[in-house]
Design an enzyme around this catalytic site. Structure first.
Site, short mmCIF file in Angstrom:
data_model
loop_
_atom_site.label_atom_id
_atom_site.label_comp_id
_atom_site.label_asym_id
_atom_site.label_seq_id
_atom_site.Cartn_x
_atom_site.Cartn_y
_atom_site.Cartn_z
N ASP A 666 0.83 -1.19 0.00
CA ASP A 666 0.00 0.00 0.00
C ASP A 666 0.87 1.26 0.00
O ASP A 666 0.55 2.26 -0.64
CB ASP A 666 -0.91 -0.04 1.24
CG ASP A 666 -1.91 1.07 1.22
OD1 ASP A 666 -2.57 1.23 0.17
OD2 ASP A 666 -2.02 1.80 2.23
N LYS A 670 1.19 4.36 -2.81
CA LYS A 670 1.11 5.78 -2.46
C LYS A 670 2.34 6.54 -2.97
O LYS A 670 2.23 7.68 -3.40
CB LYS A 670 0.93 5.95 -0.95
CG LYS A 670 -0.47 5.52 -0.51
CD LYS A 670 -0.60 5.44 0.98
CE LYS A 670 -2.04 5.12 1.37
NZ LYS A 670 -2.17 4.74 2.77
#
Ligand code: ASP
Ligand code: MG
Length: 810
Positions: A666, A670
């Protein structure tokens, strides 16, 4: 000192007069030193004028007169003998002569106010207060234009101040409104509704802190509520707009009321006697009202348009001057004038009652021109009405105008007064006037911006968002005039459609709405069929398929708000294609929650970048979930890693399968999303990252993963052992951008950071982003705060929706 002014209906017998006395007493007790100005009680002025009429026609008036007196002294031991004798005498005179001069009419009608002031003063005395009735004729000096006399302010001011300085302190003065005296001492009046003007003058002369005008309505309205039931009370209004309104016979304010107040900056509050004691602020009129735009509508019926047509008026100076001279000598006042640039003719709006005189005067003046054929036609078109939009910025007129045309109302004339921002429209007759008022009111005041949302995905974020929207809907409608309508809710199996918006029962309804078709096609067709404006697709899924349909939505009128990261981590070619599609169709795409949940990160980053600020590094804790896990670990070193991860999962801070967070993937996403904001065409594979979850655990079932969790704990423990005493573990994302070389170094992984550094000190599930830029040097801009959780993310999505909504035209 306050001036309290009470209108006729407030002073009427019953609740009105009782409340008026309470208001005066309360004000006195509070130390306001009230000066009270009263109108005639109830409909006394009308009753007196009716008596005049009867007497003039020689009809019997005794019964009506008795009826008049029956109302005047009610409840008090006032006999008004002298006044009765005087009224009798005047009426008998009129009856004998069958005539009533304006002079006599003023003398007679003044009794309304005289009786009223005496009544109120006596009522206060009977309650134990010292009050004195004052005849405003003792200080207000006017010319002798009976019926609507002009006040000589300077003498009046001097006399007023002298009179009031002689009043014993503690006395409450009850002053008559409306009436005055000429220099010769004859009774005059200031025109119907003149008491407001008297009160304003008194406030000016005596330097009042405020004038409170107690009426029988809650304040000044956006339009006459009897004509336009949807009219709303205006909270604050400027002197200029209030003065404009009074021109249009808004019967609350006499035309001259504002000037004396404005001159000395005395605020005016219009209040309702009948809601005294309740929470209600009426309408406040000041120089600088708080509300940015206040508009109001007003209208006047009984207008006529005088047409003046001729040939070769171009180059013949003096025609307009002659027209107006003719009007002047015939005492015709002009309200609107229109003249085409070709000067084929002039059109002038006057009161209907003046129309015939105006035409006659023009015929007279242009006799020769008519004879020679230079002037071809002079005639009046009667039965017209003027609608005024006060405080209108002309750029806003397109919508009401289109609505008028749609409703088959074509104004005969438009005229715009620049400083006051008033636009006047001449329309045909009363019926059309009321319709025009309603149409314009609807466009200017009643139409909230409708925003149509299609929300896909109602997991934790989607569900929270729908809840938040339903909860805020009313408030947004009232305060922002934004009407958020969720016209569709969908997941992979169901689709609920409701053109005017789903209600609180959406969950059950959705259960009963299975769907198997093509979602994008269905939503697009539905939006078109129902002519939905301002459509936003809100994507709270993590679906690649939905993300790849954004270009289709964008080219069919949808803006997009998304917490789904998939479109932003797609191959760069797709990423770029979406952006060019958005641009081509002038649509927006907002995804603030993709990084840092509700934190205002992406918007700020975009702004910095667009403003030419060179961003050199973005470094920090990009995952709120990992932030939570690792700062618990450093704060509670005794606690097992397992129990911390279990707790995070329980709190909903991680995905149900915590490996999705622990892997660091994740964070990698980002990193990519942020670096792409800097126009770097990077791909996921450009990020070098570390996955703390050992290879052996990555493809196990969730249950097996939990069983063998020990292997991950060993790995984490090994990393912990390697730390210095002042260091803690953090999962850090890092973007280093070399603008000159056009090279980005993108990494993500477990790092040892100093426990006293910003990243070391972060607590809870906070994300933390340090943005280094060229002009800020070694001092980064730090954006930090709650970076995970369904409700903060939902708030962030809601924020994106509202930002889009604000940009829409209503
Ligand atoms: N009594 C007068 C009228 O009815 C003046 C006023 O009420 O302001 O017009
Ligand atoms: Mg009145």
């Amino acid at each position: 000192m306050k001036v309290l002014k009470f209108g006729g209906k407030s002073l009427d017998n019953g609740l009105g007069i009782a409340t008026v006395l309470d208001i005066i007493i309360d004000s006195y007790e509070q130390g306001d030193a009230p000066v009270v100005v009263v109108s005639a009680r109830g409909k006394s002025t009308d009753a007196l004028l009716a008596l005049v009429e009867r007497a003039r026609r020689g009809e019997a008036f005794d019964e009506d007169l008795a009826c008049f007196w029956a109302h005047q002294g009610e409840g008090l031991s006032l006999s008004f003998e002298e006044e009765q004798r005087e009224l009798d005498r005047l009426l008998t005179g009129i009856s004998l002569l069958r005539e009533c001069s304006p002079r006599l009419e003023d003398a007679l009608v003044s009794y309304g106010e005289i009786l009223s002031s005496k009544y109120v003063a006596e009522a206060l005395r009977s309650r134990g207060y010292s009050a004195v009735a004052i005849d405003s004729g003792d200080f207000l000096v006017t010319d002798d234009h009976f019926g609507s006399a002009s006040v000589f302010t300077e003498v009046s001011r001097e006399r007023c101040q002298a009179l009031f300085s002689r009043l014993p302190s503690g006395t409450i003065p009850i002053v008559t409104g409306f009436i005055a005296r000429s220099e010769a001492g004859e009774r005059t009046t200031l025109g119907r509704n003149g008491s407001n003007y008297s009160a304003a003058l008194l406030a000016n002369f005596l330097g009042a802190s405020i004038m409170e005008n107690f009426t029988h309505v809650d304040g000044i309205y956006t339009a006459n509520p009897t004509l336009v039931p949807e009219a709303r009370k205006i909270d604050e209004l400027s002197y200029a707009d209030a003065a404009e309104l009074s021109q249009f016979g808004a019967d609350i304010l006499h035309i001259k009321t504002i000037e004396p107040l404005e001159e000395r900056g005395i605020p005016l509050r219009v209040l309702n006697t009948f809601s005294y004691g309740e929470e209600h602020n009426g309408t406040l009129v000041t120089a600088h009202p708080r509300d940015r735009v206040v508009r109001a509508l007003a209208s006047l019926t009984g207008k006529a348009l005088i047409h003046f047509e001729g040939r070769n008026m171009l180059g013949r100076p003096g025609i307009d001057a002659r027209i107006f001279r003719a009007f002047e000598s015939a005492h015709v006042s002009v309200s609107m004038v229109a003249q085409g640039s070709t000067e084929r003719g002039t059109a002038i709006v006057v009161d209907e009652g003046d129309a015939d005189r105006a035409v006659t005067a023009l015929h007279e003046e242009f006799k020769q021109d008519l004879h020679e054929g230079l002037t071809t036609k002079i005639y009046a078109e009667k039965g017209l009405a003027v609608v005024a939009i006060i405080g209108l910025n002309l750029v806003e007129f397109d919508r009401p105008y289109r609505a008028l045309v749609r409703n088959r109302i074509l104004p005969i004339l438009l005229s715009n007064s620049v400083p006051e921002n008033t636009l006047c429209l001449l329309v045909k007759g009363e019926e059309e006037c009321v319709k025009a008022l309603k149409v314009i009111h609807g466009e200017l005041f009643e139409r909230p911006k409708r925003i149509h949302l299609a929300i896909i995905g109602h997991g934790t974020v989607g569900g929270a968002l729908i809840g938040q929207i339903i909860q805020q809907r009313e408030l947004l409608r009232e305060q922002k005039h934004i009407d958020l309508r969720i016209f569709a809710i969908a997941n992979s199996r169901q689709l609920l459609l409701a053109p005017t918006g789903v209600g609180e029962q959406w969950e059950e309804e959705l259960q009963q709405a299975p769907f198997t078709g093509d979602l994008a096609e269905t939503l697009i067709a539905y939006g078109q069929r129902h002519a939905l404006e301002n459509m936003i697709l809100v994507d709270n899924t993590s679906s690649v398929a939905i993300a790849s349909s954004y270009p289709l939505y964008a080219s069919n009128g949808f803006d997009i708000v998304s917490s789904n990261k998939k479109a932003n981590i797609a191959p760069y070619a797709d990423y770029a294609h979406l952006r060019s599609t958005l641009q081509r169709h002038r649509r927006s795409y907002r995804y603030e929650t993709n990084v840092g949940a509700g934190l205002p990160l992406i918007d700020n980053l975009k702004l910095l970048h667009l403003s030419g600020e060179r961003i050199t590094r973005i470094h920090g804790l990009f995952s709120g979930s990992l932030s939570y896990i690792f700062n618990r670990l450093s704060q509670e070193p005794e606690r097992s890693f397992r129990s911390i991860v279990e707790e995070s999962a329980r709190l909903g801070l991680t995905e149900p399968d915590p490996r999705e967070d622990l892997s660091g993937e994740d964070v990698v996403r980002k990193v990519l999303i942020l670096v792409r904001e800097l126009d770097v065409p990077a791909e996921l594979s450009d990020v070098s990252w570390e996955n703390p979850v050992p290879e052996s655990l990555r493809s196990l079932s969730l249950q097996d993963f939990w069983e063998r969790f020990g292997e991950l704990e060993v790995e984490i423990e090994r990393r912990r052992q390697a730390l210095n005493s002042d260091e803690v573990l953090r999962y850090v994302g890092d973007i280093i951008w070399d603008d000159v070389r056009q090279e980005a170094t993108l990494t993500a992984g477990l790092r040892a950071v100093s426990s006293s550094s910003p990243l070391g000190r972060v607590s809870g599930a906070d994300s933390c982003f340090e943005i280094y830029t060229e002009s800020y040097g070694s001092q980064p801009i730090v954006i930090q705060g709650a970076g995970a959780g369904a409700s903060v993310t939902a708030r962030g999505v809601f924020g994106d929706v509202l930002r889009l909504a604000e940009g829409y035209e209503s």
